[in-house]
Design a protein around this motif. Structure first.
Motif, PDB file in Angstrom:
ATOM      1  N   VAL A 112       0.817  -1.054  -0.002  1.00 44.32           N
ATOM      2  CA  VAL A 112       0.062  -0.213   0.064  1.00 44.32           C
ATOM      3  C   VAL A 112       1.099   1.474  -0.069  1.00 44.32           C
ATOM      4  N   PRO A 113       0.034   2.464  -0.443  1.00 44.78           N
ATOM      5  CA  PRO A 113       1.248   3.290  -0.462  1.00 44.78           C
ATOM      6  C   PRO A 113       1.698   4.124   0.852  1.00 44.78           C
ATOM      7  N   LYS A 131       3.475   2.303  -4.006  1.00 40.79           N
ATOM      8  CA  LYS A 131       2.929   0.908  -3.267  1.00 40.79           C
ATOM      9  C   LYS A 131       4.717   0.371  -2.725  1.00 40.79           C
ATOM     10  N   ARG A 160       6.832   2.283  -2.351  1.00 44.20           N
ATOM     11  CA  ARG A 160       7.172   3.779  -1.753  1.00 44.20           C
ATOM     12  C   ARG A 160       8.687   4.157  -2.309  1.00 44.20           C
TER      13      ARG A 160
END
Lengths: 159, 297, 798
Positions: free
Chosen positions: B3-4, B43, B45
């Motif tokens: 997930v971001p 996602k 990062r």
């Protein structure tokens, strides 16, 4: 932030983080767990839903980007008249095994037949090329979509 | 699943609004269109913008049309629109060749032409195609509009001339009769990035025999070709007969000038071989299309 | 009434036969329930910080910033676990594996810290707040260098360990084999790598662990192919009494062996639930799945085949270097450290054979037995089927003819092979003949010659290749005298209850991951009791509700649990006979079974159906002394032998020599898995395995660079076949019943995965006329093979 998303005809207003992915809005916030995810990188297609009438990979769409738009998921396929023909045909032709890719496959299949009611085998294979199935070797998925096309054709012919 | 990290989100209501937001937030802001390159990076990062500006509502950036003797492709046109565009296919079948092998149909529904070009991935299919076609990038910023030829657009891997407060608005390709174009890609699997790919657009002087090449544009993807093209091969081709021998020599020149890097798609010698082989194939196909068009006319 | 509206043109058979699946009604509606769909009140979410290094000493771990994240509820480190004696866990192969690293990290992606937070986004955020200081160490990446005297020692946690050697194991008669080789007219040798690949089910591994602090009961919802084995493992490792553990495997989105093992994330989730008092969910992301859980294969093989000059195979000799990664965690019967690799004589009548397998540690993830391999038979089958082609190539003989001349003949069954297996049944020449006919083999060879001639004349066009593979599988582990996992014999239980109104519930120990057990097992009971499979409900995947057994892997559901279902149904049928006799006031031996009904011999009108008998069995009917009421039974099935399914596969490819691209044009697969309970499901199983073969032969690969970076850690780099690479499969069948299985069935789930890779590889190499190149035959590899410089696929391409 507040978003308003219409899912399968029902409008949902939610307070979400901007980073929330559409697939998580559907699964975790709205409880629509029919849409799956399998890869993070928009390769596998387990997460395919329609947004404003077009199949998209919901792991790579932000819920915020879906605000004001219409989303259709596998839960929205079945109508008052019962299962959609693609659902019936997947059952009839053994187009699924573990069932994990199935919702995404069904959404793409429905879209394909809406836009091309009589697809060739090659056209079907091209349409599902971005969706991985680890169980069926694709054979019976292709047959299922062909079966659905024929069934809809004969039904429309009879109507 | 991945997930971001946190970010703020704004939906731009106009190109000017988007540019104003970019100007205000500076280097911490990123534009998101289809999101198929940026969101996976977020996602992981590897990209952590603080402000994400969604330009999906900017219909002024959409559309594919012929205007002013140019094929104009809006930056927000989706890949599926380009693949479905009859006018694009009529003038430059290369674009359909390329679109057919970019990612997969569902990704093409969402991914945009501008997003692909601005990502400037060395394996990007359209970068080679637009380079071969000598497209012009129309870029909008606070100062106004500027046009940059495709061959000056890429400044390095994942880098373009589009400034931090600018937006790519459109790609324009001059429409010129009498030509043919083609794109050929080798990949490991449907939907994979190119191991190597080549694009060719050529114009033939009509007449008996194979015809003489009056102009040509070449594009090379994923083989370390400077500016996604093969200038020396183009120079060689111009004015020569469109024969197998000519194409073979052009392929040899193209292969010689590229600087492929080994990765899991293949070793450098293989990619260099492909640079030559695919240059030949794409020239062959482009020439055949040019001749077919000549016969139609 | 059919549960499948709109599909009424396929009636439910009263037993075996094509039957639409009961499972599908929920799956097509998106109403399957997978682990990540499970939501419990107060549920928390786990995330794992993993090592970026392949080999490094951990100098410090600072979790203070993560602990102060407002949504974080627990942070678990190796030290936390060590305090509870949980930092290490036993593997299925007599080794230990780190749960969370304490001393060193030993592969990229190894688990270092586990964070529990209120939502999955916050859990991920907290990972970036953790500071781990590493001292990088030189890694062991190339398995062929693992035993070098100067190789870094990976397992310095083990007392006295001074090298990376795991085990040596051999099978067959070395001296007899050497003698055969010494006198053979021809010996062909070849080095082959079956590279590291991954089962990559579409659903990754996951768990929801829920420890009830009041009752002390641990409920685990997990992606497990072996719920009962996992229950025992949690008891052994975590010290929770086994009767206080309930494992629930809900719907599983594909397993293929990925979901057999016990992973650190599972144990950390249990610990997280213990620490927080709340349920903890953890779901792998795709990179975690590919980097850390149960890879497959990684066998470096040196094969030798001895033959006469006219192609009669005499002997096989194999030396294997097995890359087991950083911990020896392979999952197979414990007396078989190389699994069932020693069926490598395959389908041929071979005088003598010998193999020696050496396992080594490397700085890669543990695992090795997965991906529908039938405990390493896929490596064995690939080896022998490749070696037969190498021999044919060397002798200039047709590979179909060489196979036909060497196949076991029907009269040789049961056949004791040179390495000690007893093949139960087969008619191999019939199966190969059918496959060759279906393919139109002679016509294909003619076309191939024409294409090659055209290519050689013009330098343009494509080449064509034809590849054959004839595999023999050995599935259904297994007889408990020789086969166990962690000391647990590989027998499986079944329980059947027929309710008063004549419908039934079957409880089994195996667990479907998509194979359609709910349908097939209902058909088994339906066939035996003569009731509709629609009236039989299957309970699986819940250890509180099912009898003990080892689970579903190694194609063992039908051979073992399926047999248990047959036997328990037959027990019920015999009980029904006694009840029927009491109802009809005759002696049980006066009754004859007519499917669904016991009736008096010679008096067809006097009989009782199972439904009538069931009601009577629950009624006040007077039963003979010693006969209990009700209509139910339990049994445990201990298979007398494995079953040996087999098949002949023929693959046709087109290769573009200018680019190296290979396209599978046709694939003919004739499978013999004995009696088919549901032919539709069997064919589906075969389809899936054939796609696996295309994937492994042409694209799937986990390679590592010099630093130990995983080069296939997402689906962008670990390529799975799509609909575009798969042809329309052409299936055929022969049926040779297993003589010892109660209905003559054999396992089939892994047959096609085992048999197909060699067919694809043989076809591509046949097209380009190259003796050998290792999988995957990517365009680059094919082009390099033609140049005589094939790529070594396990390392980074330079």
């Amino acid at each position: 932030m507040q978003i308003t998303v219409t899912v399968n005809g029902t409008e949902h207003v939610r307070e979400v983080e901007p980073r929330l992915l559409l697939v998580h809005l559907l699964r975790d916030e709205l409880g629509l767990t029919g849409t799956h995810w399998g890869c993070d990188t928009s390769n596998c297609g387990a997460c395919v839903v329609w947004m404003d009438g077009t199949p998209v990979k919901s792991c790579t769409v932000l819920a915020a980007m879906a605000s004001g738009r219409h989303v259709r998921t596998v839960e929205g396929l079945e109508g008052h008249a019962g299962l959609d023909q693609v659902q019936r045909s997947f059952i009839r032709c053994h187009g699924l095994q573990c069932g994990f890719c199935t919702p995404g496959m069904l959404m793409t299949a429905r879209w394909l037949l809406d836009h091309n009611p009589d697809p060739s085998e090659t056209e079907i294979r091209e349409a599902i090329a971005g969706q991985t199935c680890r169980c069926t070797g694709y054979e019976n998925i292709v047959r299922s979509i062909r079966h659905a096309a024929r069934a809809e054709k004969s039904r429309d012919g009879a109507a | 699943m991945q997930v971001p990290a946190h970010f703020e989100y704004q939906r731009a209501t106009s190109v000017d609004h988007a540019i104003a937001l970019l100007t205000r937030y500076g280097a911490e802001a990123r534009v998101v269109a289809g999101g198929h390159s940026l969101i996976p990076m977020m996602k992981l990062r590897l990209a952590q913008p603080e402000m994400l500006i969604d330009i999906n509502d900017l219909h002024e950036l959409g559309g594919i049309r012929v205007e002013g003797g140019e094929l104009r492709i809006g930056a927000m046109a989706r890949h599926s629109e380009l693949l479905g565009s009859a006018v694009a296919g009529e003038h430059y079948p290369m674009l359909h060749d390329a679109e057919r092998v970019i990612a997969d149909p569902v990704v093409r529904n969402r991914g945009t032409i501008g997003g692909s070009v601005c990502q400037a991935d060395p394996s990007e299919d359209l970068s080679g195609a637009f380079t071969a076609l000598r497209a012009t990038a129309v870029i909008r910023g606070a100062e106004g509009v500027r046009s940059v030829p495709m061959r000056a657009f890429f400044t390095g891997p994942y880098q373009t001339v589009v400034g931090p407060a600018e937006i790519l608005a459109e790609l324009r390709i001059p429409v010129r009769p009498g030509g043919g174009s083609a794109y050929v890609k080798v990949d490991r699997r449907a939907g994979d990035w190119a191991v190597a790919a080549a694009a060719a657009a050529l114009w033939l002087e009509p007449g008996p025999g194979p015809g003489t090449i009056t102009d040509v544009g070449l594009g090379l993807t994923a083989v370390g070709a400077a500016g996604f093209t093969a200038v020396a091969a183009e120079e060689f081709l111009r004015g020569r007969p469109a024969t197998e021998e000519t194409f073979a020599e052009a392929g040899r020149i193209a292969a010689e000038h590229c600087r492929p890097v080994a990765d899991q798609r293949g070793p450098a010698d293989y990619k260099r071989h492909l640079a030559g082989e695919l240059t030949v194939r794409t020239l062959r196909r482009a020439a055949a299309r040019a001749r077919a068009r000549g016969q139609e006319a | 009434m059919s549960a499948l509206p709109g599909a009424t043109d396929v009636p439910t058979p009263m037993g075996h036969g094509p039957m639409l699946r009961k499972e599908d009604a929920r799956f097509v509606r998106g109403r399957g329930r997978f682990v990540d769909d499970v939501r419990l009140p107060g549920m928390l979410h786990g995330a794992i910080l993993r090592s970026p290094h392949a080999h490094a000493r951990i100098l410090s771990v600072d979790v203070s910033a993560a602990e102060s994240h407002p949504k974080v509820r627990a942070v678990i480190t190796g030290e936390t676990l060590a305090g509870r004696g949980l930092a290490w866990m036993p593997t299925l192969s007599h080794d230990v594996a780190a749960v969370l690293a304490t001393d060193k990290v030993r592969y990229q992606g190894q688990e270092v810290v586990f964070v529990v937070a209120e939502d999955r986004y916050a859990a991920r955020d907290a990972l970036s707040l953790i500071e781990v200081e590493y001292e990088p160490l030189p890694p062991v990446i190339d398995a062929r260098r693992a035993l070098d005297p100067d190789a870094p020692v990976i397992r310095d946690d083990l007392d006295g360990r001074a090298d990376n050697h795991v085990f040596d194991w051999e099978s067959g008669d070395a001296a007899a084999t050497d003698a055969v080789f010494a006198s053979a007219e021809r010996v062909s040798t070849c080095d082959l790598l079956y590279p590291r690949v991954h089962p990559a089910p579409l659903e990754t591994c996951g768990i929801v662990a829920d420890l009830d602090r009041i009752t002390g009961k641990l409920t685990v919802h997990a992606t497990t192919q072996a719920p009962h084995t996992h229950r025992m493992l949690y008891a052994l490792i975590a010290g929770i009494p086994e009767h206080k553990i309930r494992i629930i495997a809900p719907d599983i989105g594909g397993g293929f062996g990925n979901k057999v093992g016990m992973y650190p994330g599972y144990l950390c989730s249990v610990v997280g639930s213990v620490l927080t008092g709340a349920p903890v969910k953890w779901t792998e992301d795709r990179s975690e799945n590919l980097m850390s859980s149960s890879f497959a294969r990684d066998y470096h093989m040196h094969g030798e085949i001895a033959a006469t000059k006219d192609g009669r195979i005499l002997g096989l000799r194999v030396r294997v270097l097995a890359d087991h990664g950083a911990f020896n965690g392979t999952a197979q019967p414990s007396k078989f450290p190389a699994g069932f690799f020693h069926v490598f004589t395959g389908s041929y009548d071979v005088k003598a054979a010998h193999c020696r397998v050496t396992g080594v540690y490397t700085n890669k993830a543990p695992g090795g037995v997965a991906y529908a391999c039938s405990f390493r038979i896929t490596e064995a089958s690939y080896l022998v089927e490749r070696m037969v082609d190498v021999l044919s190539h060397d002798l200039g003989l047709d590979p179909a003819a060489v196979r036909m001349a060497n196949l076991l003949r029907p009269e040789q069954f049961p056949y004791a092979c040179a390495t000690g297996w007893e093949y139960d049944s087969g008619d191999y020449p019939r199966t190969l003949t059918l496959a060759l006919e279906m393919a139109g083999y002679d016509e294909l060879r003619r076309e191939q010659a024409e294409r090659r001639a055209a290519y050689e004349a013009t330098g343009r066009g494509s080449l064509m290749g034809i590849g054959i593979s004839f595999f023999t599988e050995a599935v259904g582990a297994g007889p408990r005298r020789t086969m166990d996992i962690l000391g647990l014999g590989m027998a499986d239980g079944a329980e059947l209850r027929v309710h008063p109104t004549g419908t039934a519930v079957l409880r089994v120990s195996c667990m479907s991951q998509g194979q359609g057990h709910e349908t097939t097992f209902a058909q088994i009971v339906g066939e035996e009791l003569g009731i509709s499979p629609d009236d039989v409900e299957l309970v699986q995947g819940d250890t509180d509700q099912t009898p003990f057994g080892l689970g579903t892997y190694g194609s063992r559901s039908t051979p073992v649990s399926g047999a248990a279902a047959v036997m328990v149904a037959r027990k019920v049928r015999e009980r029904a006979r006694i009840v029927a006799a009491a109802m009809l006031e005759v002696a049980p031996e006066d009754l004859e079974w007519h499917k669904g009904r016991w009736q008096v011999a010679g008096d067809p009108a006097a009989g009782r159906t199972i439904a009538q008998i069931a009601l009577a069995a629950h009624s006040d009917l007077d039963l003979p002394d010693g006969v209990e009421g009700h209509l139910d039974a339990t049994c445990v099935y201990n298979p007398p032998n494995l079953t040996f399914p087999f098949g002949a596969y023929i693959c046709v490819v087109d290769v573009d020599p200018g680019t190296g691209q290979a396209t599978v044009r046709r694939f003919v697969a004739v499978d013999d898995c004995g009696v088919r309970i549901n032919p539709m499901i069997v064919e589906g199983q075969v389809h899936g395995g054939l796609a696996d073969g295309v994937g492994m032969a042409l694209m799937e690969l986990m390679a590592f660079d010099d630093d130990g970076n995983h080069l296939g850690a997402s689906f962008m780099d670990y390529l799975l076949p799509t609909s575009m690479e798969c042809p329309s499969w052409e299936l055929g069948e022969t049926v040779t019943p297993s003589p010892h299985h109660p209905i003559g069935a054999k396992g089939v789930g892994e047959s096609a995965t085992v048999g197909s890779p060699a067919a694809v590889v043989n076809a591509v190499l046949d097209a380009i006329g190259v003796r050998h190149a290792d999988m995957p035959l990517t365009p680059a590899q094919v082009w390099r093979a033609v140049q005589g410089r094939p790529i070594r696929p396990d390392l980074a391409i330079r």
